[in-house]
Design an enzyme around this catalytic site. Sequence first.
Site, PDB file in Angstrom:
ATOM      1  N   ASP A  95       0.833  -1.207   0.000  1.00  0.00           N
ATOM      2  CA  ASP A  95       0.000   0.000   0.000  1.00  0.00           C
ATOM      3  C   ASP A  95       0.867   1.257   0.000  1.00  0.00           C
ATOM      4  OD1 ASP A  95       0.749  -0.719   2.695  1.00  0.00           O
ATOM      5  OD2 ASP A  95      -0.743   0.705   3.462  1.00  0.00           O
ATOM      6  N   GLU A 161       0.086  -1.231   5.609  1.00  0.00           N
ATOM      7  CA  GLU A 161       1.212  -0.831   6.467  1.00  0.00           C
ATOM      8  C   GLU A 161       1.086   0.632   6.853  1.00  0.00           C
ATOM      9  OE1 GLU A 161       5.294   0.683   7.487  1.00  0.00           O
ATOM     10  OE2 GLU A 161       3.894   1.390   5.969  1.00  0.00           O
TER      11      GLU A 161
HETATM   12 ZN   LIG Z   1       6.893   2.389   3.823  1.00  0.00          ZN
END
Ligand SMILES: [Zn+2]
Length: 411
Positions: A95, A161
């Site tokens: 992401d 993340e």
């Molecule tokens: Zn990163």
Amino acid sequence: MTLHSDDQLKDDSYATGYPTDSIDWLRRLIGFDTVSRHSNLALIEDVQAYCEQLGLTVDLTFNDAKDKANLFVTVPAGANADEVNHGLVLSGHTDVVPVEGQDWTTAPFTATIRGDKLYGRGACDMKGFIACALTLLPQAVKLSHAGQLRRPLHLALSFDEEVGCLGAPLLLADLKARGITPDYCIVGEPTNMTMVVAHKGVAVYRCRVHGQSAHSSLTTQGVNAISYASRLIGYVDELADEISGRDDNDEWFDVPYSTLSVGTIQGGTATNIVPNLCEFTFDYRNLPHMTQDDILVPIKAKVAELSAQMQARAADTGIELLQMEAVPAMTDSDSAELQALIAALTDDDTRHKVAYATEGGQFTNSGIPTIICGPGSIEQAHKADEFVALSEMARCDAFLQKLLASATSQS
Ligand SMILES: [Zn+2]
């Protein structure tokens, strides 16, 4: 062995229709809009198909909504190419952060090369590293088939993340359930290919102070939520000062102590109303040797003390403390052997420690010694016109080539 030899293109470890160099892979990855609020499945399925063409089996772990997935794939080792345990993990998050409100001069989801840099969202954070790792796979597969890979090579791609490292724990739990215990992990966050051996943890808290409304001329009939919030904020700041003055600071960090910082606050509706609600958020960035409890225990005691004072005046009042996000710190205590390997591969044994959190803390917490090392600079991450220098991609390619060579029986 070079990556583009005719030899290799004729080999069965070649995936039709996929890039064969890291720059083309990076173009392809940037083309997937994987901003955290969107699904990452198109990217994951593309990588899955690539791995399957290479004869590899992927493991996917999904979020509850089944619209995001982690991918884990192993190139097996050993004479019979059947060893899948131990080995090294190359890890990256799929992401990226949003582009809204940023002044981009290129299309963020179309890779653009200008001069010696490649621009696009995720170029350095952190599709550049993933591109290099994917480019390496066919060669690793070829060595595996030849029985020359001494230890397995794993690739771990995660989701979410950037919104609190939500994906990686599912992947790690799945590995544990399957009895796979990798020896090491390299998280390819941008470090200009230098070695980051530790980082701080981060925890984010939201505090809701519930008071009681009254006309501001009748303060004794109300419980002022903003006033109590401000007392708690004052305490958070005092605690931050106390922590900063301790003698167990770590001078390797830019800010050598754990920090507490209040970030947002909302409360009140009008000047002539005693407010019944005030909310604020704060974050805690702890040194690896400190834990979230080190601040939570005293803050919870203060919350209890203030809540009791409020409730003595009106029963339905009080303070709620909610944890919004928690990513553990990454410690360097168990990774001496890995650090020595990375120093040899990068020809640089300088160790760094950083304040930003990564999935590395989650890997170390599940018993996998980890370092952070990847192409590009954190300075360009999350910004308009994010880029990675082409030279950094070349350095990462060379690093992974050496890494693979170190894992083959010919070396
Ligand atoms: Zn990163």
